[in-house]
Design an enzyme around this catalytic site. Sequence first.
Site, PDB file in Angstrom:
ATOM      1  N   ASP A  63      -1.591  -8.896  11.701  1.00  0.00           N
ATOM      2  CA  ASP A  63      -0.819  -9.407  10.691  1.00  0.00           C
ATOM      3  C   ASP A  63      -1.440 -10.191   9.629  1.00  0.00           C
ATOM      4  O   ASP A  63      -2.423 -10.970   9.934  1.00  0.00           O
ATOM      5  CB  ASP A  63       0.250 -10.792  11.495  1.00  0.00           C
ATOM      6  CG  ASP A  63       1.347 -11.350  10.425  1.00  0.00           C
ATOM      7  OD1 ASP A  63       2.474 -10.699  10.307  1.00  0.00           O
ATOM      8  OD2 ASP A  63       0.953 -12.125   9.733  1.00  0.00           O
TER       9      ASP A  63
ATOM     10  N   ASN B 141       2.126 -12.773  -2.371  1.00  0.00           N
ATOM     11  CA  ASN B 141       3.278 -12.278  -3.092  1.00  0.00           C
ATOM     12  C   ASN B 141       3.780 -13.151  -4.141  1.00  0.00           C
ATOM     13  O   ASN B 141       3.975 -12.927  -5.152  1.00  0.00           O
ATOM     14  CB  ASN B 141       4.601 -12.062  -2.261  1.00  0.00           C
ATOM     15  CG  ASN B 141       4.343 -10.535  -1.518  1.00  0.00           C
ATOM     16  OD1 ASN B 141       3.862  -9.678  -2.239  1.00  0.00           O
ATOM     17  ND2 ASN B 141       4.877 -10.339  -0.106  1.00  0.00           N
TER      18      ASN B 141
ATOM     19  N   ASP C 112       2.002  -4.997  -2.640  1.00  0.00           N
ATOM     20  CA  ASP C 112       1.871  -3.711  -2.015  1.00  0.00           C
ATOM     21  C   ASP C 112       0.664  -3.120  -1.951  1.00  0.00           C
ATOM     22  O   ASP C 112       0.262  -2.309  -1.195  1.00  0.00           O
ATOM     23  CB  ASP C 112       3.053  -3.042  -2.868  1.00  0.00           C
ATOM     24  CG  ASP C 112       4.483  -3.344  -2.658  1.00  0.00           C
ATOM     25  OD1 ASP C 112       4.730  -3.801  -1.691  1.00  0.00           O
ATOM     26  OD2 ASP C 112       5.341  -2.839  -3.343  1.00  0.00           O
TER      27      ASP C 112
ATOM     28  N   GLU D 160       4.230  -7.319   6.589  1.00  0.00           N
ATOM     29  CA  GLU D 160       2.931  -7.180   6.309  1.00  0.00           C
ATOM     30  C   GLU D 160       2.086  -7.182   7.989  1.00  0.00           C
ATOM     31  O   GLU D 160       0.897  -7.430   8.355  1.00  0.00           O
ATOM     32  CB  GLU D 160       2.276  -8.594   5.933  1.00  0.00           C
ATOM     33  CG  GLU D 160       2.528  -9.903   6.730  1.00  0.00           C
ATOM     34  CD  GLU D 160       3.929 -10.656   6.445  1.00  0.00           C
ATOM     35  OE1 GLU D 160       4.189 -11.824   7.006  1.00  0.00           O
ATOM     36  OE2 GLU D 160       4.969  -9.701   6.156  1.00  0.00           O
TER      37      GLU D 160
END
Length: 371
Positions: A239, A247, A256, A282
């Site tokens: 993770d 973000n 991305d 993620e």
Amino acid sequence: MIFRADDSTAALKRKASIFILTVMALAGLLATVLHAFEPQPHLLSRIIPPASAIFCFGLLLYLLKVPQQLPLVIKLTLGWSCLIFLLPEYFFVIDAWIHPDRRLVDSFPPISSGLFLLISGIVVFLQPHRAIQLAIALWITIAAPVVIYFSFHLPELSTPRGIDLMITLLPSMAINFTLLLFYSQLQDAVVKLYLERLHFKEVAEKDGLTGIFNRRAGEKFLQTLLDQAEASIGIILCDVDHFKQVNDRYGHLVGDRVLQAIAHCCQTHLRKQDIFSRWGGEEFLVVVPGETATELLHLADRLRMVIANHPIPEVGHVTASFGVAVLQHQETLAQLFDRADQALYQAKRLGRDRVMLAPASQPVTSDRSLR
């Protein structure tokens, strides 16, 4: 990735080649024995059958020993078949031209049926368009000398054998080629459908953003490993740390690109038998067959360092946390993932950018807010 089944078409061609080579070797051996009892066998009858038996038997052994050399074996088999057709045909046609007292209808070997088999084999074993061109060239090469000979020896043409040869080499072969052309077009359609199927399968199994397997495919491969009763199966949950902040600060497009970079880094450091998939958001999953807990920890730590040391434009360096679990006896997939998930969140609680191994016993409930 470990699930690479043998291509069905290649498997069928290999089985057909083994059968054909076996029959050709036995036929050559049988012809050798039969010609040995003839009072005065022709020189070609003494040479071609035993040579064919030896050649085909050698190719058969080679194919059984080195199956990946199937294309070479097919080419050699077709080449040898063409040779044993053309050599006696041209010999007897030339001999009949030179010696008018020797009629071709009396000496010409019975190769008409074999011509149909040879041309059909060319179309089956080679690519359709190339096979059709080669088959036409072979047909012309075989039919031309006989047709030309009979054009200048009409009395022989009027015999039953002469009529049979002309019908076989001209109208019958024309009908055969019509069927072969239809088969070629049908094979093209089948190949097109197969490629479309592969495309849709890839779309269904691959993650659109990172290009690695998606969660559905990862679950399917893991279940297949369980069904195959692998000696040891381990999973690594990864993770990305503080991904929400990436973000929020840089935007989702940059986020991305972070996921794409991490996926690429990990992919290049995994083995072919390891299954790498995007588990969601993620989070990534690595399914590792046949490894111990210690080896899993080393692999996960190597991935952790690769991610941490890989600079990403606009963001710099990011880190990831890892949870590792090895499948226990009589444990379900849900229990396996729950233990790996707990180990992952323990790594988060202890400061992130680290690897934790899940204990065999069930740990306390995790706090998903740590992501």
